[in-house]
Write a protein that holds these residues in place. Sequence first.
Motif, PDB file in Angstrom:
ATOM      1  N   SER A   1      98.095 -66.627  98.852  1.00 53.76           N
ATOM      2  CA  SER A   1      98.902 -65.637  99.571  1.00 53.76           C
ATOM      3  C   SER A   1      98.022 -64.775 100.477  1.00 53.76           C
TER       4      SER A   1
ATOM      5  N   ASP B   1     105.724 -69.324 101.307  1.00 51.64           N
ATOM      6  CA  ASP B   1     104.935 -68.912 100.140  1.00 51.64           C
ATOM      7  C   ASP B   1     105.773 -69.070  98.868  1.00 51.64           C
ATOM      8  N   GLU B   2     105.712 -70.242  98.279  1.00 49.99           N
ATOM      9  CA  GLU B   2     106.473 -70.561  97.063  1.00 49.99           C
ATOM     10  C   GLU B   2     107.941 -70.177  97.226  1.00 49.99           C
TER      11      GLU B   2
HETATM   12 MG   LIG Z   1     100.543 -66.019  95.785  1.00 53.19          MG
END
Ligand SMILES: [Mg+2]
Length: 267
Positions: A46, A173-174
Motif C-alpha cells: 500500500s 488495493d485489495e
Molecule cells: Mg496494504
Amino acid sequence: MLDIKNAVKVFEQGTMIEHTALDHLSLHLDAGEFVTIVGSNGAGKSTLFNAICGSFFLNEGSIHLDGLNLTLRPEHQRAKHIGRVFQDPMRGTAPNMTIEENLSLAHSRSTARALSFAPSRKEKVLFRDRLAEFGMQLEDRMKTKVGLLSGGQRQVVTLLMCTIVTPKLLLLDEHTAALDPATAQKVMDITKQIVQENHLTTMMITHNMSSALTTGTRTLMMDSGRILFDISGETRSRMTVDDLLTMYSNSTNQTFDNDRMLLANTK
Ligand SMILES: [Mg+2]
Ligand SMILES: Nc1ncnc2c1ncn2[C@@H]1O[C@H](COP(=O)(O)OP(=O)(O)OP(=O)(O)O)[C@@H](O)[C@H]1O
C-alpha cells in the motif's frame, strides 16, 4: 509508461520506530500491462501505491508516469491521471449522493466545465450504458443513494468512477478483500472487463495468490519494501501458489505471513 527509480520511503525518521517502508525500489511498467502484487503484511504494497499517488514525497528516488515527472507533484495533480480503488467499499464514493451524481462528479473532472454532480442528459445515457454492461441491474438504480448499495455494488460504482475518464494508471488495493467470495468473483470479472476494454495500465494488490497468478500478465512479490520476485511469461504460467510460497520462504528464511492471504488460499 510508469517508471519508478530507486524509491526510498522512511517513516518516523530519526526516532526509535524509524522504518524503511520502501527500500530502493525500482519498477518499470509498459503501457497496458496488468500487474498483480502480493506480499506479507507490512511488505510495503500500500505504501508503494501511496508513493505513486503522492500521499507523501519520497525520501529518495523518482516517479514518472507517461513522461510526466510526478516525484514532487502534489497529490491532487496526480489524481487526474490515477484511479484508485481501496479495500473498504465505504471509500471512493459519496454515500449521500446517488449513483448518477457520483458518476457525474467523476466525469466532470475530465471536462472543461466546473465540477458538477448534476448529470446532463447525455451523461445519463452514458452512465446507464456503462452500468448495464456489468449485469448487476445498477442501471435501473441510478437515483439510489450509494450508501444504500451493497459492498460489491459500491465497489463496481467506484471502479466505474475511476475509469469513466480513462486514467493513465489504475491502482487496485485489495479491492475485493471485504466482499463475500461470490461477490468478490463478480467484481474481479468486472475489473478484468474494464481493464481489457480500456487497455488500462493496472496494478492490483491482492490477498488471493491464485488470482494473482492468473490475472494479468505479471506478478510482483514484495517483501521489506523491495520487489523480491518479478514473475512473468512461461515461468508464471507454470507457477502454482505452493511454488510461490516455497520461493518466498527459500529466499527470506521466513514463512509467508499475511492473515488475509492465508485465509483466502485455504478456502
Ligand atoms: Mg496494504
Ligand atoms: N503513514 C505511515 N506512518 C508510519 N508507518 C507507516 C505508514 N504507512 C505505512 N507504514 C508502515 O510501513 C510498512 C508497510 O506498510 P504497508 O501498509 O505498505 O504494508 P502492506 O504491504 O500494504 O501490508 P498489508 O498486507 O497488511 O496491507 C508497515 O510497517 C507500516 O506499519
